[in-house]
Design a protein around this motif. Sequence first.
Motif, short mmCIF file in Angstrom:
data_model
loop_
_atom_site.label_atom_id
_atom_site.label_comp_id
_atom_site.label_asym_id
_atom_site.label_seq_id
_atom_site.Cartn_x
_atom_site.Cartn_y
_atom_site.Cartn_z
N UNK A 164 0.81 -1.21 0.00
CA UNK A 164 0.00 0.00 0.00
C UNK A 164 0.86 1.27 0.00
N UNK A 165 2.15 1.14 0.36
CA UNK A 165 3.04 2.29 0.30
C UNK A 165 3.35 2.59 -1.17
N UNK A 166 3.50 3.85 -1.50
CA UNK A 166 3.96 4.21 -2.84
C UNK A 166 5.37 3.66 -3.01
N UNK A 167 5.79 3.44 -4.26
CA UNK A 167 7.09 2.82 -4.50
C UNK A 167 8.24 3.61 -3.89
N UNK A 168 8.18 4.94 -3.97
CA UNK A 168 9.27 5.73 -3.37
C UNK A 168 9.29 5.54 -1.86
N UNK A 169 8.13 5.38 -1.24
CA UNK A 169 8.06 5.14 0.20
C UNK A 169 8.55 3.72 0.53
N UNK A 170 8.23 2.77 -0.35
CA UNK A 170 8.74 1.40 -0.16
C UNK A 170 10.27 1.42 -0.17
N UNK A 171 10.85 2.11 -1.16
CA UNK A 171 12.31 2.18 -1.25
C UNK A 171 12.90 2.82 0.01
N UNK A 195 16.94 -1.59 -4.26
CA UNK A 195 17.42 -1.35 -5.62
C UNK A 195 16.40 -1.80 -6.66
N UNK A 196 15.79 -2.93 -6.44
CA UNK A 196 14.78 -3.45 -7.37
C UNK A 196 13.56 -2.52 -7.40
N UNK A 197 13.16 -2.03 -6.24
CA UNK A 197 12.02 -1.11 -6.17
C UNK A 197 12.35 0.18 -6.91
N UNK A 198 13.54 0.70 -6.73
CA UNK A 198 13.95 1.92 -7.43
C UNK A 198 14.04 1.70 -8.94
N UNK A 199 14.48 0.53 -9.33
CA UNK A 199 14.56 0.20 -10.75
C UNK A 199 13.15 0.20 -11.37
N UNK A 200 12.19 -0.32 -10.66
CA UNK A 200 10.80 -0.36 -11.15
C UNK A 200 10.22 1.06 -11.24
N UNK A 201 10.71 1.95 -10.38
CA UNK A 201 10.21 3.33 -10.42
C UNK A 201 10.62 4.03 -11.71
N UNK A 202 11.71 3.60 -12.31
CA UNK A 202 12.21 4.23 -13.53
C UNK A 202 11.39 3.85 -14.75
#
Length: 153
Positions: free
Chosen positions: A92-99, A145-152
């Motif tokens: 439920x957290x936004x991806x940037x918050x997950x990272x 890192x995987x979460x940040x990669x998905x954000x791109x």
Amino acid sequence: MKKVSTVVLVAFIIIQFFPIDKTNPAPTPGMDLLKIKNTSPEIANLIKTSCYDCHSNETVYPWYSSIAPASWIMKNHIDEGRKALNFSTFAMYEQKDQAHKLHECTEMVESREMPLDSYFLGHQNAKLSDEERKILIDYFKREKQETERKMLY
């Protein structure tokens, strides 16, 4: 002295009539960190053993959680832990918050701030060896890192 002891005993008995709410929030299928990140059983077990009682909706309350004032302190830790990070609702957290949360997990495990020393009093199995800490740190870094990669994308 006898009067003071009696007052303390009576107060202790009275506070037992104010129990904590031990109801866990309803499960949220598909929202849990361990499921959405397809976490290996070994790492999932480490996280569940050392983190889930305070940072998930799957708290297992020990026998002493029925004795005030210890129960009140424990409930406060659980409420604060869930507020800071809840693995059960991680999706439920936004991806940037997950990272960011994964980065905080790395820092807390590296600095030995988590799990709390006080948690070990009733949960000796939650103590992490240096090797287990490294496994968790590597996991949290990798997932960040995987979460940040998905954000791109």
